[in-house]
Scaffold this motif. Structure first.
Motif, PDB file in Angstrom:
ATOM      1  N   ALA A  51      47.967  59.285  44.333  1.00 34.39           N
ATOM      2  CA  ALA A  51      47.423  58.039  43.799  1.00 34.39           C
ATOM      3  C   ALA A  51      46.123  57.657  44.503  1.00 34.39           C
ATOM      4  N   MET A  52      46.072  57.867  45.810  1.00 27.66           N
ATOM      5  CA  MET A  52      44.866  57.531  46.566  1.00 27.66           C
ATOM      6  C   MET A  52      43.701  58.431  46.158  1.00 27.66           C
ATOM      7  N   ALA A  53      43.985  59.699  45.940  1.00 24.46           N
ATOM      8  CA  ALA A  53      42.938  60.622  45.499  1.00 24.46           C
ATOM      9  C   ALA A  53      42.423  60.230  44.117  1.00 24.46           C
ATOM     10  N   ALA A  54      43.327  59.836  43.242  1.00 30.53           N
ATOM     11  CA  ALA A  54      42.926  59.437  41.891  1.00 30.53           C
ATOM     12  C   ALA A  54      42.028  58.205  41.939  1.00 30.53           C
ATOM     13  N   TYR A  55      42.331  57.264  42.831  1.00 29.11           N
ATOM     14  CA  TYR A  55      41.523  56.050  42.961  1.00 29.11           C
ATOM     15  C   TYR A  55      40.097  56.398  43.381  1.00 29.11           C
ATOM     16  N   MET A  56      39.946  57.458  44.146  1.00 32.62           N
ATOM     17  CA  MET A  56      38.624  57.914  44.573  1.00 32.62           C
ATOM     18  C   MET A  56      38.073  59.012  43.660  1.00 32.62           C
ATOM     19  N   ARG A  57      38.543  59.010  42.426  1.00 32.15           N
ATOM     20  CA  ARG A  57      38.066  59.926  41.398  1.00 32.15           C
ATOM     21  C   ARG A  57      38.300  61.390  41.781  1.00 32.15           C
ATOM     22  N   ASP A  58      39.355  61.625  42.545  1.00 35.47           N
ATOM     23  CA  ASP A  58      39.758  62.986  42.943  1.00 35.47           C
ATOM     24  C   ASP A  58      38.634  63.755  43.636  1.00 35.47           C
ATOM     25  N   GLN A  59      37.834  63.028  44.393  1.00 39.37           N
ATOM     26  CA  GLN A  59      36.772  63.676  45.163  1.00 39.37           C
ATOM     27  C   GLN A  59      37.263  64.185  46.508  1.00 39.37           C
ATOM     28  N   PHE A  60      38.367  63.585  47.019  1.00 43.22           N
ATOM     29  CA  PHE A  60      38.840  63.896  48.357  1.00 43.22           C
ATOM     30  C   PHE A  60      40.355  64.040  48.354  1.00 43.22           C
ATOM     31  N   SER A  61      40.850  64.811  49.314  1.00 44.73           N
ATOM     32  CA  SER A  61      42.284  64.900  49.547  1.00 44.73           C
ATOM     33  C   SER A  61      42.703  63.781  50.504  1.00 44.73           C
ATOM     34  N   PHE A  62      43.952  63.384  50.409  1.00 47.67           N
ATOM     35  CA  PHE A  62      44.486  62.329  51.271  1.00 47.67           C
ATOM     36  C   PHE A  62      45.816  62.762  51.869  1.00 47.67           C
ATOM     37  N   ALA A  63      46.116  62.200  53.034  1.00 51.43           N
ATOM     38  CA  ALA A  63      47.442  62.373  53.617  1.00 51.43           C
ATOM     39  C   ALA A  63      48.420  61.374  53.011  1.00 51.43           C
ATOM     40  N   GLY A  64      47.886  60.304  52.439  1.00 50.05           N
ATOM     41  CA  GLY A  64      48.733  59.303  51.797  1.00 50.05           C
ATOM     42  C   GLY A  64      49.150  58.168  52.715  1.00 50.05           C
ATOM     43  N   LEU A  65      48.315  57.844  53.709  1.00 57.23           N
ATOM     44  CA  LEU A  65      48.653  56.772  54.650  1.00 57.23           C
ATOM     45  C   LEU A  65      48.114  55.436  54.148  1.00 57.23           C
ATOM     46  N   PRO A  66      48.993  54.438  53.983  1.00 56.12           N
ATOM     47  CA  PRO A  66      48.485  53.100  53.659  1.00 56.12           C
ATOM     48  C   PRO A  66      47.706  52.547  54.842  1.00 56.12           C
ATOM     49  N   ALA A  67      46.872  51.559  54.597  1.00 52.64           N
ATOM     50  CA  ALA A  67      45.973  51.045  55.629  1.00 52.64           C
ATOM     51  C   ALA A  67      46.687  50.607  56.911  1.00 52.64           C
ATOM     52  N   PRO A  68      47.802  49.847  56.827  1.00 56.17           N
ATOM     53  CA  PRO A  68      48.467  49.447  58.084  1.00 56.17           C
ATOM     54  C   PRO A  68      48.966  50.648  58.899  1.00 56.17           C
ATOM     55  N   THR A  69      49.448  51.675  58.223  1.00 60.52           N
ATOM     56  CA  THR A  69      49.913  52.866  58.918  1.00 60.52           C
ATOM     57  C   THR A  69      48.748  53.608  59.562  1.00 60.52           C
TER      58      THR A  69
END
Length: 226
Positions: free
Chosen positions: A27-45
């Motif tokens: 979901a995080m990658a999709a929000y950034m138009r799939d330009q980057f990979s993510f580990a999937g950490l929410p901001a507080p984490t």
């Protein structure tokens, strides 16, 4: 890589691996138009992982900052770039004027607003405040072909308040008033809106004088609270 940079990276590797969320990462990658990979950490984490990684270590040297920044930019997960931005902001006083070319490399590599903006408004802005001669570089960036360097130049005074150089700010906005890129037009409006907190009359007069050259987006953003 320096010893301190290696330690920081190893700590982040461990903490990010422990908190990885593959579903959120998609979901995080999709929000950034799939330009980057993510580990999937929410901001507080992410912030908690950063606090743990940064804790108990000596102040970094400029070389430590350079090594850590470049190493994080080489990692595929976007959270590493976020951590580098936060670490650089935390230790801008140790960077020195000679660090600006490194910041430039980070700004023009894996570029998007989520790393450019914190670097522009906090790290580069604070670096220029500490070393005023770097304002000449901002003048050059404000006319650069790279949209992210232009955005950085426009935004670097965002948190200067009464220390803002209005001639420089307004000059950059006029220079790039007709820029075709959304992120530059948005930056113009954002910078003007922020400066309006300090001198609303000056911003209102500037917009009135240049309304025919500024994009509707820039005008709308600049005048949002006037």
């Amino acid at each position: 890589m320096t010893d301190l940079a290696s330690t920081l990276l190893a700590r982040l590797d461990n903490d990010f691996a422990a908190e990885r969320d593959p579903v959120r990462a998609v979901a995080m990658a999709a929000y950034m138009r799939d330009q980057f990979s993510f580990a999937g950490l929410p901001a507080p984490t992410l912030r908690a992982a950063e606090r743990s990684a940064f804790r108990g270590l000596p102040r970094p040297s400029s070389e430590d900052l350079r090594a850590f920044g470049y190493a994080c930019w080489q990692r595929p997960e976007r959270e590493f770039q976020y951590a580098a931005c936060d670490y650089l902001r935390k230790h801008v006083g140790e960077a020195g004027a000679e660090f600006l070319p490194v910041a430039r490399d980070l700004l023009v590599t894996k570029s998007w607003w989520d790393t450019v903006d914190p670097l522009a408004t906090r790290f580069v802005g604070d670096l220029v405040r500490l070393h005023p001669l770097l304002s000449d570089v901002m003048d050059a960036w404000s006319a650069d072909d790279n949209r992210w360097l232009v955005r950085t130049a426009i935004l670097h005074q965002l948190h200067y308040g009464t220390s803002t150089d209005p001639k420089r700010l307004f000059g950059y906005c006029v220079r790039q008033a007709g820029h075709p890129d959304f992120f530059v037009r948005k930056a113009i409006g954002w910078a003007l809106r922020h400066y309006a907190r300090t001198d609303p009359a000056a911003v209102r007069a500037f917009v009135d004088a240049h309304r025919d050259r500024l994009s509707p987006l820039s005008v709308r953003e600049a005048m949002k609270h006037l």
